[in-house]
Motif scaffolding. Sequence first.
Motif, short mmCIF file in Angstrom:
data_model
loop_
_atom_site.label_atom_id
_atom_site.label_comp_id
_atom_site.label_asym_id
_atom_site.label_seq_id
_atom_site.Cartn_x
_atom_site.Cartn_y
_atom_site.Cartn_z
N ALA A 81 -8.21 -1.54 -2.21
CA ALA A 81 -9.64 -1.21 -2.45
C ALA A 81 -10.40 -0.83 -1.17
CB ALA A 81 -10.44 -2.09 -3.25
N SER A 82 -10.02 -1.61 -0.10
CA SER A 82 -10.46 -1.42 1.15
C SER A 82 -10.24 0.07 1.85
CB SER A 82 -9.94 -2.27 2.29
OG SER A 82 -10.63 -2.34 3.47
N MET A 83 -8.84 0.44 1.60
CA MET A 83 -8.75 1.82 1.95
C MET A 83 -9.55 2.94 1.01
SD MET A 83 -7.30 3.62 4.33
CE MET A 83 -6.30 2.49 5.01
N GLN A 137 -2.63 7.93 4.78
CA GLN A 137 -1.26 7.23 4.58
C GLN A 137 -0.68 6.55 5.85
OE1 GLN A 137 1.03 9.94 2.29
NE2 GLN A 137 0.01 9.75 0.38
N GLU A 138 -0.72 7.21 6.69
CA GLU A 138 -0.06 6.64 7.76
C GLU A 138 -0.79 5.52 8.54
OE1 GLU A 138 0.74 9.63 10.67
OE2 GLU A 138 2.19 10.59 9.39
N ASP A 139 -2.16 5.68 8.52
CA ASP A 139 -2.93 4.58 8.93
C ASP A 139 -3.06 3.51 7.91
OD1 ASP A 139 -3.74 6.54 10.85
OD2 ASP A 139 -5.68 6.94 10.24
N LEU A 198 -2.21 -0.35 9.20
CA LEU A 198 -3.07 -1.30 8.97
C LEU A 198 -2.54 -2.52 8.14
CD1 LEU A 198 -6.45 0.76 8.32
CD2 LEU A 198 -5.95 -0.76 10.23
N ARG A 199 -1.79 -2.12 7.25
CA ARG A 199 -0.95 -3.00 6.23
C ARG A 199 0.00 -4.00 7.18
NH1 ARG A 199 -0.45 -2.96 0.49
NH2 ARG A 199 -2.15 -3.65 -0.31
#
Length: 587
Positions: free
Chosen positions: A550-552, A534-536, A540-541
């Motif tokens: 969808a990428s995550m 979630q932190e990553d 990234l966002r």
Amino acid sequence: MDVLIRNPLSVVRARAREIPVGKLRQSSDWGIPGFFESKLKLNEEGDALNEIPSLNVTASQNIEDKSLVRFRCMVQDILDPEFYTGIYEEVCAKTGTKVLKTAKYQDVVDIPAGCDISIGQNSITYSRLPLFCIPIPGESKWVHRALGNKMSQQIQSKDGKQRDKRKRSEVARSTPEKSHVPRITKMKRGRPGESKFEDLAPMDEVDYTSRKGSSTADPHIWNLQKGVMVKMYDTESGKFKVNDVVEFVGVFSASPLLADEDEDGAWGRFNPPSSLVPRLHVITSRKLDSGMGLVPSLDAESFIKKLNASRKPLLRTRASLLAHLKDLLGGDSVASEAMLMHLVSRVHYRRSGHIIGKFSLGISGVPPKTAMKLISFMESILPAVKPIEVTVSAMNKAAYMPVKDYNLNHLAQGELQAAAGTHIVLDETKLSEGKLLEKGIKNFSAAQQVISAQQLNFDFKYHKITFNTDTPVLILTKGKKSIFKCDCSVDIKGAESRGIREVSEASLRSFREYLLLARTLNVEIPKEITSQIQEDFVALRKANPKLPEASMHLRMGCSRLLATTFLETNLTAKRWTYTGPLFKLLR
């Protein structure tokens, strides 16, 4: 055991004689399946399945009529239930003595000399469910060898001259004084709440060859060289569905009497000629998972013990397999890593529109020779592989979706129809420019649906029914980009396969064991890793506000698959971190 295999009907007849007529009328379940399962130890370790001849490895003409056989197959079509005379009276012409006999698990009953059959008030009618089943599409040859048995090998190795001298049909014709085909009634499905009955007594005049465009010589109608008409007894509705992989054990039937009458159109469209499609009257059966019966069913504790005992040698196998894939793919380490993840992928479950475990992979820049070598290698290590050549001409002609033929009441197989666990390879390396016609466009859409949603439509002419699938799709393209959209893609830029040494049979066995074991694993995500993910994702966002959710999810799927290749059951920070740069290269 020998009597059970060579004359299973003697057990059935003995059991029927022990049951009072009243109970025979109440139920057709006489405990026969349980008896055979007990004697053959089918639910125990070290069962006697290998003693039973297999239709998968033995030609049907070499199997004795009314003997016990087994058949590993995929359910291709489920037909309408039929009613048959299960209990009848055998009457001695000289004394008038009447004896109750059973026609269960058989198409033809033998009548002793001086006797006749009476269908009267003591006769009992039961129902059975016909399934049309075919060998598992794309099943690899090594699977047949692995699951072959002594009995089948003995049958196959018989001297050809001896077989010619005493053919099965001649043996069967010489045994009974007379034979009788029990009367059958077909129940046709009509409107809800309505049942229709059609008499299918042996002299119904239905001729396959008289139907326009529907000749029994057409393998696309009945898969005549491969299919078996399976008759299910005492089974609850809905136990099996289309595409299920099942191992049946039952009584083999290819009576010469039926063959003779079938040639005159005796059984019609609901029962194809036994000379073309053998019949199997099922006594017991078991469903097989995506491992197709090659992986023993173990409880959680036993499985963990086996996994821990095998982990170190299997991880060495992983490294060896990865190196071989790298050579096949022209030395591309990213492509080989992605290919390994693809090989262990399967649909674990579906949740909120996401398909957990699915991983369709596209490899571009693949020379045709490299594609051939890769497919051949896949066939040597996977239980089932189904290559489909993608060209404009092929797509305009082929049938990718199963289609219902109402004239024959038969569901014709589609190219994309396969058992769970089968790897579908769409080979575009010979694709050139051209125009897709209406059929080609439908085929393209069907393939894309399997790639994206792991679903396939079955065409019933007036409507379509969607079935979930579990068939990982690999797309091989000569150019830079495929015509299909997939989860991840990698370009090997036309690299030819490097000098590849021949893989020993021992190494192939190790590769198979590793992949089969890895595909059974479920990788859980611990809470602390969930927090890191979630932190990553938040970070990234911030860096890229347009990054889709969808990428995550896809990266999480890749991380799970990477952990699976290491035979791990929990996702670790190490695997999650590693997939970051790998995922960027794959996209």
